[in-house]
Scaffold this motif. Structure first.
Motif, mmCIF file in Angstrom:
data_model
loop_
_atom_site.group_PDB
_atom_site.id
_atom_site.type_symbol
_atom_site.label_atom_id
_atom_site.label_comp_id
_atom_site.label_asym_id
_atom_site.label_seq_id
_atom_site.Cartn_x
_atom_site.Cartn_y
_atom_site.Cartn_z
ATOM 1 N N SER A 87 -0.675 4.709 -11.269
ATOM 2 C CA SER A 87 -1.249 4.570 -9.928
ATOM 3 C C SER A 87 -1.715 3.136 -9.698
ATOM 4 O O SER A 87 -1.607 2.612 -8.587
ATOM 5 C CB SER A 87 -2.405 5.551 -9.721
ATOM 6 N N ASN A 90 1.488 1.174 -9.018
ATOM 7 C CA ASN A 90 1.956 1.495 -7.667
ATOM 8 C C ASN A 90 1.067 0.828 -6.617
ATOM 9 O O ASN A 90 1.560 0.339 -5.604
ATOM 10 C CB ASN A 90 1.981 3.010 -7.450
ATOM 11 N N ALA A 91 -0.228 0.819 -6.878
ATOM 12 C CA ALA A 91 -1.149 0.192 -5.917
ATOM 13 C C ALA A 91 -0.894 -1.304 -5.844
ATOM 14 O O ALA A 91 -0.935 -1.898 -4.760
ATOM 15 C CB ALA A 91 -2.588 0.483 -6.316
ATOM 16 N N LYS A 93 1.979 -2.842 -6.492
ATOM 17 C CA LYS A 93 3.249 -3.054 -5.780
ATOM 18 C C LYS A 93 3.045 -2.876 -4.275
ATOM 19 O O LYS A 93 3.557 -3.658 -3.479
ATOM 20 C CB LYS A 93 4.299 -2.060 -6.290
ATOM 21 N N GLU A 94 2.303 -1.857 -3.909
ATOM 22 C CA GLU A 94 2.048 -1.606 -2.496
ATOM 23 C C GLU A 94 1.238 -2.744 -1.883
ATOM 24 O O GLU A 94 1.503 -3.169 -0.756
ATOM 25 C CB GLU A 94 1.296 -0.277 -2.335
ATOM 26 N N LYS A 97 3.548 -5.649 -1.279
ATOM 27 C CA LYS A 97 4.355 -5.424 -0.077
ATOM 28 C C LYS A 97 3.519 -5.651 1.177
ATOM 29 O O LYS A 97 3.970 -6.269 2.142
ATOM 30 C CB LYS A 97 4.907 -3.999 -0.065
ATOM 31 N N ASN A 98 2.285 -5.134 1.154
ATOM 32 C CA ASN A 98 1.410 -5.281 2.316
ATOM 33 C C ASN A 98 1.077 -6.746 2.580
ATOM 34 O O ASN A 98 1.011 -7.173 3.732
ATOM 35 C CB ASN A 98 0.126 -4.477 2.129
ATOM 36 N N LYS A 101 4.122 -8.306 4.193
ATOM 37 C CA LYS A 101 4.228 -7.896 5.591
ATOM 38 C C LYS A 101 3.171 -8.588 6.442
ATOM 39 O O LYS A 101 3.451 -9.052 7.555
ATOM 40 C CB LYS A 101 4.084 -6.382 5.717
#
Length: 132
Positions: A87, A90-91, A93-94, A97-98, A101
């Motif tokens: 987790s 994943n956090a 990586k997220e 990405k954020n 963006k």
């Protein structure tokens, strides 16, 4: 007032005291007398009680094999740690990405704002010029 007279009636208090003392006598006599009379003698030659390592009951219920429970607990701990690590990855990586963006959106907004400012400046200059 009648209720207080009924509660603190000497006859009622005496009856409760007798019931309490009778229960106490029954408890003491069964607790002290049952252990001595319920244990049979091991042999008739000099031994009147159980062996030193043997309790009142012959089976051993205090020694338990906890290896299976320990192994299961260790496995559950490892799985929980893996879930936490996954987790976290994943956090991260997220979040990356954020951030990408958000950076792109900020650049787009800055470009639009600059174009808008240039257009407003051009319009302002055109308005302020004398008509020829």
């Amino acid at each position: 007032m009648q209720i207080l007279k009924q509660v603190f009636n000497p006859n009622v208090l005496r009856q409760w005291a007798i019931v309490f003392l009778a229960g106490l006598v029954v408890l003491v006599t069964t607790a002290c007398g049952a252990a001595q009379s319920s244990t049979p003698a091991r042999d008739s030659v000099g031994s009147a009680g159980p062996a030193q390592n043997e309790a009142m009951y012959p089976h051993k219920d205090t020694v338990r094999d906890t290896s299976a429970a320990d192994a299961k607990a260790d496995r559950m701990i490892r799985q929980a740690e893996q879930r936490i690590e996954n987790s976290d990855e994943n956090a991260l990586k997220e979040a990356a990405k954020n951030i990408g963006k958000a950076t792109q959106q900020a650049a787009d907004n800055a470009a639009e704002n600059t174009k808008g400012a240039v257009n407003r400046a051009a319009n302002s200059v055109e308005r302020n010029l004398p008509n020829g």
